[in-house]
Scaffold this motif. Structure first.
Motif, PDB file in Angstrom:
ATOM      1  N   SER A 292      -3.052 -16.406  59.827  1.00 18.06           N
ATOM      2  CA  SER A 292      -3.041 -15.052  59.275  1.00 18.06           C
ATOM      3  C   SER A 292      -2.650 -14.031  60.334  1.00 18.06           C
ATOM      4  O   SER A 292      -1.899 -13.086  60.061  1.00 18.06           O
ATOM      5  N   GLN A 293      -3.149 -14.213  61.567  1.00 23.58           N
ATOM      6  CA  GLN A 293      -2.777 -13.287  62.638  1.00 23.58           C
ATOM      7  C   GLN A 293      -1.293 -13.377  62.949  1.00 23.58           C
ATOM      8  O   GLN A 293      -0.630 -12.357  63.190  1.00 23.58           O
TER       9      GLN A 293
ATOM     10  N   THR B  74      -1.533  -3.780  57.902  1.00 20.31           N
ATOM     11  CA  THR B  74      -2.275  -4.959  57.472  1.00 20.31           C
ATOM     12  C   THR B  74      -3.212  -5.354  58.593  1.00 20.31           C
ATOM     13  O   THR B  74      -2.785  -5.475  59.746  1.00 20.31           O
ATOM     14  N   VAL B  75      -4.488  -5.530  58.250  1.00 21.51           N
ATOM     15  CA  VAL B  75      -5.512  -5.834  59.259  1.00 21.51           C
ATOM     16  C   VAL B  75      -6.369  -7.011  58.786  1.00 21.51           C
ATOM     17  O   VAL B  75      -6.431  -7.312  57.592  1.00 21.51           O
TER      18      VAL B  75
ATOM     19  N   VAL C 221       3.658  -3.750  56.299  1.00 21.11           N
ATOM     20  CA  VAL C 221       3.521  -2.698  57.305  1.00 21.11           C
ATOM     21  C   VAL C 221       4.605  -1.656  57.061  1.00 21.11           C
ATOM     22  O   VAL C 221       5.686  -1.975  56.559  1.00 21.11           O
TER      23      VAL C 221
ATOM     24  N   ILE D  19      -7.389 -10.876  54.933  1.00 20.94           N
ATOM     25  CA  ILE D  19      -6.519  -9.837  55.476  1.00 20.94           C
ATOM     26  C   ILE D  19      -6.285  -8.829  54.361  1.00 20.94           C
ATOM     27  O   ILE D  19      -6.378  -9.159  53.177  1.00 20.94           O
TER      28      ILE D  19
ATOM     29  N   ALA E 175       1.849  -9.881  54.154  1.00 24.63           N
ATOM     30  CA  ALA E 175       1.566  -8.783  55.081  1.00 24.63           C
ATOM     31  C   ALA E 175       2.577  -7.671  54.842  1.00 24.63           C
ATOM     32  O   ALA E 175       3.772  -7.930  54.654  1.00 24.63           O
TER      33      ALA E 175
ATOM     34  N   SER F 123      -3.839  -5.261  53.279  1.00 21.08           N
ATOM     35  CA  SER F 123      -2.863  -4.198  53.498  1.00 21.08           C
ATOM     36  C   SER F 123      -3.423  -2.899  52.940  1.00 21.08           C
ATOM     37  O   SER F 123      -3.940  -2.870  51.818  1.00 21.08           O
TER      38      SER F 123
ATOM     39  N   ILE G 175       0.611 -11.379  60.343  1.00 17.57           N
ATOM     40  CA  ILE G 175       0.538  -9.940  60.613  1.00 17.57           C
ATOM     41  C   ILE G 175       1.429  -9.566  61.791  1.00 17.57           C
ATOM     42  O   ILE G 175       2.157  -8.565  61.749  1.00 17.57           O
ATOM     43  N   ASP G 176       1.376 -10.361  62.845  1.00 14.58           N
ATOM     44  CA  ASP G 176       2.187 -10.075  64.034  1.00 14.58           C
ATOM     45  C   ASP G 176       3.671 -10.098  63.699  1.00 14.58           C
ATOM     46  O   ASP G 176       4.456  -9.277  64.205  1.00 14.58           O
TER      47      ASP G 176
ATOM     48  N   ARG H 264       4.657  -6.908  61.915  1.00 17.82           N
ATOM     49  CA  ARG H 264       4.770  -5.793  62.865  1.00 17.82           C
ATOM     50  C   ARG H 264       6.038  -5.912  63.709  1.00 17.82           C
ATOM     51  O   ARG H 264       6.719  -4.912  63.970  1.00 17.82           O
TER      52      ARG H 264
END
Length: 250
Positions: free
Chosen positions: A120-121, A110-111, A233, A91, A231, A93, A124-125, A128
């Motif tokens: 990891s998802q 962050t992707v 954002v 991942i 992460a 940023s 990130i979620d 957000r």
């Protein structure tokens, strides 16, 4: 307290914000296995040149890139370079900014690189969701403690830690203006009331493990002490009579 911005000034910041959003879109598409963070920086520079904007990162206290590229356990301020090559499952940023006619915008995403794991998802979620909660708290009559509290409550409820060493900020004719915006509730934040005309850069930074950080020998790169992933954002948001407006959307 940062100075209130006029409607005309916010319009210019919105133009800068759209350049930042385009930088994010281009970098997110380019963030594939085998691509270096130096490649991402060059892609972002092309957007700035095409849109007639200047970078507010390049040269800031000597920073050498137009983006901060921070993979995996790098929390913030990763220096882009050809020696940092992305791999599937990473991942990253991507934090960047732009200046149009003297007015700034700043945002981070962050992707995932290729297919990433569920943990990891979820990280990130959660970042957000923390930013969404903070934006929802930007209503007339509330204060910065409510904004930081929204980030902290959302992140900790999802099982993540909030990094306290780095905070959001006001923004306008400089990238960093008062007030500081911690990602946690503070008594000091209660003294700063929210009202139309404020423009703020809110940037939750959360970790999957311990939130303690360290700065590497390059004096820029910040990593988690325990090696856990982070992460980051961020959006630049204007408070208007109609509520918060995100200026760093496409």
């Amino acid at each position: 307290m940062t100075a209130r911005k006029s409607a005309a000034q916010i319009r210019t910041m919105r133009r800068a914000g759209r350049v930042v959003a385009e930088m994010h879109e281009v970098c997110a598409r380019a963030a594939r296995p085998g691509v270096s963070t130096g490649d991402l920086d060059r892609a972002a520079r092309e957007v700035l040149a095409r849109r007639g904007a200047r970078s507010n990162f390049l040269g800031y206290h000597g920073f050498p890139g137009v983006i901060c590229a921070s993979p995996n356990d790098v929390v913030v301020h990763g220096i882009p370079g050809d020696d940092v090559v992305l791999a599937a499952g990473d991942i990253i940023s991507i934090d960047c900014g732009a200046i149009i006619d003297g007015w700034h915008a700043d945002a981070a995403i962050t992707v995932g690189v290729g297919t990433i794991d569920a943990a990891s998802q979820q990280l990130i979620d959660a970042a957000r969701a923390s930013l969404d909660a903070a934006i929802a708290a930007l209503t007339d009559g509330k204060n910065l403690a409510d904004v930081g509290g929204a980030v902290e409550t959302t992140a900790t409820a999802a099982g993540y830690a909030v990094v306290r060493d780095y905070v959001g900020h006001g923004i306008g004719t400089a990238m960093h203006e008062p007030p500081d915006i911690p990602n946690y509730r503070t008594a000091r934040g209660r003294r700063t009331r929210l009202a139309p005309g404020l423009v703020l850069a809110i940037e939750p930074i959360i970790t999957a493990g311990d939130p303690e950080t360290a700065v590497l020998e390059d004096d820029w790169t910040v990593v988690t002490m325990d090696g856990s992933r982070a992460a980051h954002v961020e959006h630049t948001i204007a408070l208007t009579d109609d509520g918060p407006e995100i200026l760093t959307l496409p």
